[in-house]
Design an enzyme around this catalytic site. Structure first.
Site, short mmCIF file in Angstrom:
data_model
loop_
_atom_site.label_atom_id
_atom_site.label_comp_id
_atom_site.label_asym_id
_atom_site.label_seq_id
_atom_site.Cartn_x
_atom_site.Cartn_y
_atom_site.Cartn_z
N SER A 1 0.89 -1.21 0.04
CA SER A 1 -0.16 -0.13 0.00
C SER A 1 0.95 1.31 -0.04
CB SER A 1 -0.81 -0.04 1.14
OG SER A 1 -2.17 0.65 1.14
N ASP B 1 -8.35 -5.79 -6.21
CA ASP B 1 -8.08 -4.53 -5.21
C ASP B 1 -8.47 -3.31 -6.07
OD1 ASP B 1 -7.24 -2.65 -3.72
OD2 ASP B 1 -5.11 -3.51 -3.79
N HIS C 1 -5.91 -6.64 -1.91
CA HIS C 1 -4.84 -5.71 -1.55
C HIS C 1 -3.69 -6.33 -0.67
CE1 HIS C 1 -3.86 -1.52 -1.29
NE2 HIS C 1 -3.68 -1.43 0.04
#
Lengths: 507, 507
Positions: A191, A442, A467
């Protein structure tokens, strides 16, 4: 519609608070979800470390790397976590795996990056997890969060470039202290941490020989990808399960608005969705539902995952099954509740849901500042969206930031500093040794690097992935594609390390 | 010996002032010489531009790229010079050649970078020369140099990383305004400007497709090359002309000290070296001589060059010829004077020399600050040195800086931010399209990159070359090796541009 800025919370059990920034009552801009599994539970699950996962250390870090004002010379204590259980040592030039911390407590990210712990024995790697400045226990200005977060005079030092320089400085110092200057460093991140890992490899190639950048939307910036792409993927995730599911959710916003305007309508909604609060605004309910759909899309993992409230495998499918179980119009609200309940209350323990929980157990609040300064990620919803239509307005965004912090966002800074335009042509001639992992379920994958650039700048794309699923602890139920991806990542990292040893042998 | 810090000047005719920083009376640390030719004279010589060399423009630049304090949002006017005479235009994606400005007035550097002007027609290139912040007319704090240079609170914003971000921001904005986002940018620079050009390509590969980094001692930092290397090359330059020449200069320091201690000795020295000042310290005289030897070594060009006072071709040879013309001990001082006179007074117009000239016509004073913060380049003289023996002491250096600016130098910052260790192994896997030019007569070549790293990271080494001789205007007398080098540079830059067009055609 009234601007509700930064005061919208969606948490349940105080766990997943502050994961969204809201700008209008009917539109939410998702934050990075970060690993959503509850740390304690995850440690038990992993079962791989009996005597503690890591040691906690602190490094005296410079406040401002790029200037020389008296203020710049101030320092703060930066936390990092270290595990040397498996390290082969400096003499063997054994590798060092560094996690470039995200926007929250580093222990939380550490405990959710099982991949590094599981692969450390194979690589004889030292593990280091560095906390991002202004988060967790790495707070400048004497560790006083109230002072550090008071206003832009102090918060001003919270920036991505400062964070990257922190990582460089800490790693170089650590290697020196360990007499391990020739141990190759590989950086990892998911991320925002994945963005930092990729940028670190690009900007500090003399410090890291390679980067595993997982689910890092480094292209989710102005003029790079469509602002609709995030929303489109959420929409597609639900549509792929069933057209009816998509239509019910898409239609729900109008339905809820209509009901709320009727006499007793809000009360009906409050009861149907088991909201604890005596008074509820319809916007808050809509935000609560959006959170459920968006987060479930992001974490649509192929195995059961343990939140504080657990989630089943393939939770989007489960939600749609709930919604599709009755197609009668009058059952709609109830079915939506059942679907949301999968996200918020799979264990079935919650009696009611509090829409006003403002706690922030993972210390993620600093992201608001980062979004208002440099992390300007345009997002919008088109007419196909599962959510209500919404156009991105930088002007509104900027006005909100000015109102909140008395500063103006810099929408072009990230691309000026780190690039993004023509990324293939650029990186092809100027970088190497990066893995960009993305799972196409995602929604953040819309801003990810999805194509191989060179032999050593590789895009690993998992059609069924969510993710940064690759960085999670493995489980017995992992599907073959996930096992294969992790294997591929290990092989690539291994090739970088081998190549590095060959390269330095020639010096 | 007493520390004389920043108060030692060596200029003649106010031209070459402030080219040295002195730390001890008998040891000088050379600054970058920068192009030493007098601008006006050079323009006339080049004869290539009848209607003005460039237009002067200003860009509103951010004071602090990396923070978000209220102060960071302040702006200043950054000067840049532009010549579009030969540009092929945005539609043709014609290239943009950018000079990354050094530590002085940009017009001075521009007028001395004839290579770019001479090659612009061939490449149909737009020429842009960007002034470095805090120099020339690019002074923050309202353009008020007194305020900007007052102390570390304001001078703190003078740093290499800020300068590079200035260049990126300005180039991106300029390309946008010209609708030329797909025009490839190549950066050029000599000396400190060459360091910035190389670092710019490494750090901002999305802005510049390649860099010609001429005589850039990016390895002249702590723990990278020997601190003796600069001095060794000066020594070697003189030794290569004649052993006697070397011995005479090497012996002169003791000789001068001895004479100065005799009754009437200082007066004898003052008269012999035609010093205007009524009172002279022996240290000042020694500094004056050292300047002559060091600068002549750096600018030991193969053709006559036009200073305000002109220099002959191969001036080191000329100096040694003067010294060698008589081997009688009693002629020594006179011969040393004759040699120094080649550097200071080749035209023969000077009646006497002023050791106390503090003028700074090229605005180079900011380098003192840069040397005291991040440009910490260890230098020392060993027993073979043509100068007196001197050991590098970071402690003394640091104390001097603290005394002068109340700040401490960061000796490891440059290598942390830009690398340098194992540079071949690092750049091999992480960069491309850089030419490192070095002339081995130039003492700065000791800190340069002298070996090819990859096919596209090329070291061009001229055995007979001096400080960024490649970037100078060509002359009819240029030797073949110099013509060949410029031709090679053109071919390499051409290959980058071709490759770039191919790369973006694929997108």
């Amino acid at each position: 519609m009234a601007l509700i800025f930064f005061h919208y919370k969606f948490s349940l059990f105080s766990l997943l608070s502050l994961l969204f920034i809201t700008f209008t009552s009917s539109h939410i801009i998702p934050r990075f979800p970060s690993p959503l599994i509850h740390p304690e539970q995850q440690i038990i699950n992993s079962g791989s470390l009996q005597n503690g996962l890591y040691k906690t250390k602190f490094f005296t870090q410079r406040l401002d790397h790029f200037n020389y004002n008296p203020q710049s010379y101030q320092t703060f204590q930066q936390r990092y976590l270290i595990n040397d259980t498996y390290w082969g040592g400096a003499k063997k030039k054994a590798p060092i795996f560094v996690y470039t911390g995200n926007e929250g407590h580093i222990d939380w990210f550490t405990q959710n990056t099982g991949f590094m712990f599981e692969k450390a024995p194979y690589f004889n790697a030292l593990l280091v997890f560095i906390e991002h400045r202004f988060y967790g226990k790495s707070i400048p200005f004497g560790g006083n969060k109230k002072v550090a977060y008071a206003n832009s005079t102090t918060l001003g030092y919270l920036s991505s470039t400062q964070a990257l320089a922190d990582y460089a400085t800490l790693i170089i110092d650590l290697k020196k202290n360990l007499s391990a200057t020739h141990s190759p460093v590989v950086v990892f991140g998911g991320s925002y941490g994945g963005m930092l890992a990729a940028w670190f490899r690009i900007k500090y190639p003399h410090v890291a020989i390679g980067a595993l950048s997982s689910s890092a939307p480094i292209l989710q910036f102005t003029d790079l990808v469509s602002p609709y792409v995030f929303d489109n993927i959420v929409t597609q995730d639900f549509k792929s399960e069933s057209e009816n599911c998509y239509k019910v959710i898409k239609g729900s916003w109008k339905l809820i608005e209509e009901i709320s305007q009727k006499h007793g309508g809000l009360e009906l909604l409050r009861k149907t969705f088991r909201i604890c609060n005596n008074y509820m605004e319809v916007d808050a309910l809509e935000g609560w539902l959006q959170t459920a759909w968006v987060y479930t899309a992001m974490t649509d993992y192929p195995t059961p995952t343990n939140f504080l409230n657990p989630l089943p495998a393939y939770p989007v499918k489960k939600m749609c099954e709930a919604i599709d179980s009755s197609k009668r119009e009058k059952d709609r609200l109830g079915k939506l509740y059942e679907a949301a309940n999968i996200y918020y209350n799979y264990s079935g323990n919650a009696k009611c849901f509090n829409l006003n929980d403002h706690s922030d157990p993972h210390g993620l609040a600093g992201w608001q500042w980062q979004a208002c300064t440099e992390m300007v990620m345009p997002m919008a919803s088109n007419k196909e969206s599962i959510f209500t239509r919404y156009e991105w307005s930088f002007e509104d965004f900027s006005a909100s930031c000015e109102n909140e912090y008395k500063i103006l966002p810099r929408p072009n800074w990230i691309t000026s500093e780190f690039g993004g335009h023509d990324i293939e042509a650029v990186l092809k001639r100027s970088s190497g040794n990066i893995i960009f992992f993305n799972g196409l379920r995602d929604p953040w994958s819309g801003g990810g690097v999805l194509k191989n650039i060179t032999k050593s700048i590789v895009a690993i794309v998992a059609k069924e992935g969510a993710h940064h699923v690759d960085l999670r602890y493995s489980t017995k139920e992992d599907p073959k594609w996930l096992k294969d991806i992790r294997k591929q990542e290990v092989e690539i990292i291994e090739s970088w390390i081998k190549q590095y040893y060959q390269d330095i042998a020639k010096i």
